[in-house]
Structure formats: structure tokens, C-alpha cells
Scaffold this active site. Structure first.
Site, PDB file in Angstrom:
ATOM      1  CG  ASP A  36       7.822   2.949   3.289  1.00  0.00           C
ATOM      2  OD1 ASP A  36       8.509   2.617   4.269  1.00  0.00           O
ATOM      3  OD2 ASP A  36       7.998   2.494   2.140  1.00  0.00           O
ATOM      4  CD  GLU A  58      11.043   5.001   6.182  1.00  0.00           C
ATOM      5  OE1 GLU A  58      11.650   4.175   6.869  1.00  0.00           O
ATOM      6  OE2 GLU A  58      10.594   4.743   5.047  1.00  0.00           O
TER       7      GLU A  58
END
Length: 602
Positions: free
Chosen positions: A304, A333
Site C-alpha cells: 500500500d 501502489e
């Protein structure tokens, strides 16, 4: 040298914590998770470390630390916790292994040939339509129960190679005591880390039993592995949900987080960000990942807000994880949520992964497919065709030529997707842009499954799941988030299409080219009109010819492009069929895709 946290064996347990600015630390031992009475033991300090050895078998004993006779904290390095993370717990991890788990042998797809299916444990089986046993709904065991609607059979039937589990580590935001009651509002995605190395209790059938959550998590993994499905953990090493009252800050203020004049910086958007450049914090992250990889046999990790992890740490993560399992999948990400003091040239972001054998989510291809996430912008499926971006995505976002230039060295560095758990789910985005949902969903799947790179989609996309037009459902009620499995029957046409498309990709290695030079050599684009993407891929027989058409019908004369072909066979459309193409002309249907096998003269 003992690790931080508890170090258990049946004769004694050693507790160790690093708190150089603290004067004294006491270990508080509890018989039960809800006890207020405790046994207090002084810990000895040396070089900033506090340590104590306690004789006897402490398996199942709860504990906390008291700092300077003032703060009581759970152990941020512990591997088991009580319900709602109120106490840490000593656990004999060997006693948590299901039969055969420690020595399990299984085979999953090569990481470069993965087809990834993202899901939330809670979403997957909470709804009664899942047909899962009521005791297992919204639980680890609900994911792998055998039934004729959902569970393990759906994953097997669909044909994906890996499940991406949204956070399953210990997080805050739900009351684990109410997890059995299917409370509409007792919901959270889980991007709120509390105890990184513990398993979340709300997914267990006995959340008040620290061992139960570990055992059931391992049972779920073992069942997935027995069916040749890999397990990817969604990990959140960019922040903690709590800020200055989190144990990290209490044991060593201003150390674990990035700091600006005494205040935490906010690249995560949650009020703090982990200081991964520090060697101690970097070691914590790597050790945590290795723990999940070795103890739980995890096959991959999705990071993340990966841009908040410095690229040196990411490189070391890849190196250490690959030592144990060369096939481990690593992706994340490549962005932050807000401004960060981490300099841009040190972030894990577009380009920093080039040639390093891990992948990043590809928003450029995503937006070219269907427009930006939540607004009214449009993409290919709405007939707004950006051919350069689409063709760059199709060739794996490598630097294919002067016009088609991507952020990857090789195709295995891109995660090709059209939505994830964040933002509007695809079907709601298509509704927002007044697009035919059935046909457009098929085209979206065509683009990620017939492209170079790693395809990824979210649970329910394969049967037109909606989230009632909510774009960020991280804490919304279950009636928004729980998967409505009746849709699988209502939209069986789309499900069967996606299933056959996955099967087609898995049996055609042409869509899994590994090297940038191989892509340039084998893949060629053709211009046929403004609304159709057309390309060929060389194989041993000749070529595969692919059309992905968002516009009107048209004819394609093979003799204009392939001078020495012998025949052309249609091998994929709404279903895999074999038909001879007559008169050297292919009729391309409106808003449809097709793949043709072209044999060439030798």
C-alpha cells in the site's frame, strides 16, 4: 541474540524490546485476556534494549509492557494478540500448524504468468447469497468452503492463479467482539495497522482465542495451495493508524516515523508515515515480511502507498524475499496520499522498478481503458480512444518505440487493471458514464487479459458487482460491501466469458512474453480505424492476430497485411470456437474482440 518480541520455548520465554530513551520497563503477565490483575517483572536494560527471561511454559499467557511506571503498551513486535488488540499473547507457533502444513508441497503459476484476483475476506462470504455456512460467513474458512456458488469452488472454476487478500494483519476499525453478529456498521477494509505481525481476529470463528485466528488463517492458505492457488498479502508498511499514542512512538518517540520539527509528516494521509530509511525500521519491515513468508507460506505481497517506502528498502525487500522463494510476487501502489519529506528520487515509484523484477500498478493503461476512477472522464470502452496509451499498455508498458514509451523495462513490471478496491468499482463507473455495462466489461477484460504484463481484477467484476455508486467504501455497511452472489447467476454470460478468457490466456504463452526485446520482436501493431486496436504476436505456427474493437463493424483483408499466409482460424470470441475464415476477409463485429491464428508458409 534474541529477536524483539517474545522468544518462546516450553522451558522459558525471553521478552525483548528496544526503548533507548526509556528508563525502566516492566513486563506485566496476565492469565486471561480480560484480567486486570497481573504479575510484574522488571526487565534489564543494556545498550537501549530491555530483556527478561521468564521460566516455565508461557504458551497462552498474555502480556503488556509498562514504560517508566506510566504507559502500558502492547508489544509492537508480538506475533499474537488478544481480542481487539488490548494485550499481546505468547503463542507456541508450532502448535498452530494444521496437519501437513509445515511440510506442504504445492505448485502455483510462475509469478510472471500470474492472474490476480483481489478480495476482502469479509466481503467475499458475508452475504447469505454466498451459501457459506453461517459460522464461516465473513471468515477465513468462508473463503475456502466448498459449495456450488462461492468459496473455493468459485476460485477454481474461474481459473485465477493467485488471490490478493486485502489486509488480514491485526488492524483497528472493527470490534472483533461483534464480528459474529454481521453488524451492518462493524466494517473496515483494514488499512489501519495496529500489530503488524498478528492476524486479524474478526476473520476468525473464535476471535477471543489468539491461536484460533492463526490456525484458521493457515487452514485457509493450505486449502488454497492444495488447489494450486497462491496467496498474496496486502501489507501497509507506510503508516500506523494510531499516531503519537501508538507503541512505536511510546517506546522510541519520533523514531519510527518521519518527522518535521517535532511533528509527524503526513504522506500517508493518515497523520504519519514510517521512516523506512532508518536501518532499524527497515529491518523491522523486512523481518515482518520474512515472518509471513516463512511461517504462513505467503506467496506474494502487495504494498500500500509504496512510494512512501524508499527504493533502497524496496530493493532489499525484493532481495531478501527472493532468497527464500524465487517465485514470490511483489508489487504495489507507486504513489503517496499526500506530501512527504522523502525525496522523490528515493521513492518507490514509476521507473524506480525498471529491471528490478517487481511490479507497479499501471494507472495510465487503466485510465486509457475506461477513464479516470471516479469522474465522468472516458476511455476506450466509451469510444474515447487514446491509441498510444492503449498500445503502450498492451506491449507491457515498455519503451516499445519512439511513440509508445512506458515506465517498465520488462512486461512483468506492470500490473494491468481497470479497478481495485479503491474508488468506483468498474460497473458503477460504466453506469456513471452511460456505457453498456455487459459489452464494456468484456472489453475491459479483453484488454488486461490479451496484453503483456500481469492482469489483476477485483472480486465480482466477473459478474458485474456494484457498490451502489459509492466510490470509497472502506467503512461503509455490509449491504454496500458484501458480495451479492445472486449476480453470478443473473450475469452468467459475463462470468462464462471471463472464465474462458482466463483459460485462453493460460494456454497461450504469447501473452506472457518476459523480455522487452522479445516483445519488440514478436508484437506488431496495425492501424485499421480510429476505434479498433489491432496487433499480431509471432508464435511457432505464424501469428496470433488480435482485434479489440470499440466501434462499428468493419472488414479486414488479410492479404493486405500477410502476403504468405496459408489459413486463418478464429480461436477466441464470446467462446472459444474453430471456424475457417473465407475469402481472406475477416468481418470484425461491432464492440467485440476476436483472436485469430494465422498459419504462414514455411
Amino acid at each position: 541474540m534474541y529477536e524483539l518480541g517474545f522468544n518462546y520455548n516450553k522451558e522459558y520465554t525471553v521478552f525483548k524490546i528496544y526503548a533507548p530513551q526509556i528508563t525502566n520497563v516492566k513486563l506485566l503477565l496476565y492469565e486471561n485476556f480480560d484480567d486486570v490483575r497481573y504479575k510484574s517483572i522488571d526487565m534489564k536494560k543494556s545498550d537501549g534494549y530491555f530483556e527478561v527471561k521468564v521460566e516455565g511454559d508461557l504458551d497462552g499467557i498474555y502480556y503488556k509492557y509498562q514504560l517508566d511506571d506510566e504507559f502500558e503498551i502492547v508489544d509492537p513486535f508480538c506475533k499474537a494478540s488478544s481480542i481487539n488488540s488490548l494485550k499481546s499473547c505468547v503463542v507456541d507457533l508450532n502448535s498452530t500448524n494444521p496437519e501437513g502444513f509445515a511440510d506442504e508441497q504445492y505448485k502455483i503459476a510462475n509469478r510472471n504468468e500470474a492472474i490476480i484476483y483481489e478480495l476482502s475476506i469479509k466481503d467475499y462470504s458475508s452475504d447469505i447469497s454466498s451459501k457459506v455456512d453461517e459460522n464461516f460467513r465473513g471468515k477465513f474458512l468462508g473463503l475456502v468452503e466448498e459449495n456450488d456458488v462461492s468459496g473455493i469452488n468459485h476460485l477454481k472454476d474461474l481459473g485465477i492463479t493467485h488471490v490478493h487478500l486485502m489486509p488480514v494483519f491485526d488492524f483497528v476499525g472493527v470490534d472483533e467482539r461483534n464480528s459474529e453478529k454481521f453488524s451492518e456498521d462493524n466494517y473496515n477494509w483494514g488499512y489501519n495497522p495496529e500489530n503488524y505481525n498478528c492476524i486479524e481476529g474478526s476473520f476468525a470463528t473464535e476471535p477471543d482465542n489468539p491461536k484460533n485466528r492463526i490456525i484458521e488463517f493457515k487452514k485457509m492458505i493450505k486449502t488454497l495451495h492444495e488447489n494450486n492457488i497462491g496467496v498474496i498479502m496486502d501489507v501497509v508498511y507506510n503508516h500506523t493508524f494510531r499516531n503519537k499514542d501508538h507503541p512505536f512512538n511510546l517506546i522510541y518517540p519520533q523514531f519510527y516515523r518521519r518527522d518535521n520539527n517535532g511533528e509527524f509528516t503526513n504522506g500517508s494521509g493518515v497523520g504519519n508515515e514510517l521512516n523506512t530509511e532508518d536501518e532499524f525500521v527497515r529491518k523491522f519491515v523486512i523481518d515482518s515480511l520474512l515472518y509471513f513468508q516463512k511461517e504462513f507460506h505467503i506467496d506474494g505481497f502487495r504494498f500500500d502507498l509504496m512510494a512512501l517506502i524508499d527504493s533502497e528498502t524496496t530493493d532489499k525487500i525484493v532481495s531478501e524475499l527472493r532468497k527464500h522463494d524465487e517465485n514470490v510476487i511483489i508489487y504495489g501502489e507507486p504513489w503517496a496520499a499526500d506530501e512527504s519529506p522523502l525525496s522523490k528520487n528515493k521513492r518507490t515509484t514509476f521507473g524506480s522498478q525498471k529491471g528490478k523484477d517487481y511490479a507497479l500498478f499501471n494507472p495510465f493503461f487503466r485510465n486509457a481503458i475506461k477513464g479516470d476512477n471516479d469522474d465522468n472522464s472516458t476511455g476506450f470502452v466509451q469510444k474515447n480512444v487514446d491509441k498510444i496509451s492503449l498500445e503502450t499498455g498492451i506491449c507491457g508498458s515498455i519503451d516499445y518505440d519512439e511513440n509508445r514509451r512506458g515506465f517498465c523495462k520488462n512486461p512483468n513490471e506492470t500490473i494491468n487493471y481497470f479497478n481495485s478496491h479503491d474508488n468506483l468499482i468498474l460497473q458503477d463507473k460504466l453506469l456513471k458514464t452511460n456505457t453498456d455495462i455487459v459489452t464494456s466489461t468484456k472489453l475491459c477484460f479483453d484488454l488486461i487479459m490479451l496484453s503483456q504484463g500481469i492482469p489483476f481484477f477485483h472480486c465480482g467484476n466477473e459478474f458485474l458487482r456494484s457498490k451502489l455508486m459509492f466510490k470509497n467504501t472502506y467503512n461503509l455497511p455490509l449491504h454496500v460491501n458484501a458480495v451479492d452472489w445472486k449476480l453470478k447467476n443473473y450475469n452468467n454470460e459475463v462470468f462464462q466469458y471471463v472464465k474462458s478468457l482466463i483459460e485462453f490466456r493460460k494456454t497461450h504463452p504469447e501473452f506472457n512474453l518476459k523480455d522487452e526485446n522479445e516483445v519488440r520482436h514478436k508484437l506488431k501493431f496495425y492501424y485499421v480505424n480510429a476505434f479498433c486496436i489491432c496487433f499480431s504476436i509471432k508464435n511457432d505456427r505464424g501469428f496470433l492476430l488480435v482485434f479489440i474493437n470499440s466501434g462499428e463493424k468493419f472488414e479486414f483483408d488479410l492479404s493486405d497485411y500477410f502476403k504468405n499466409f496459408v489459413n486463418c482460424t478464429k480461436i477466441f470470441d464470446d467462446k472459444i470456437i474453430e471456424t475457417q475464415v473465407n475469402d481472406n476477409v475477416i468481418l470484425i463485429d461491432e464492440r467485440k474482440s476476436g483472436v485469430y491464428s494465422i498459419s504462414m508458409e514455411k
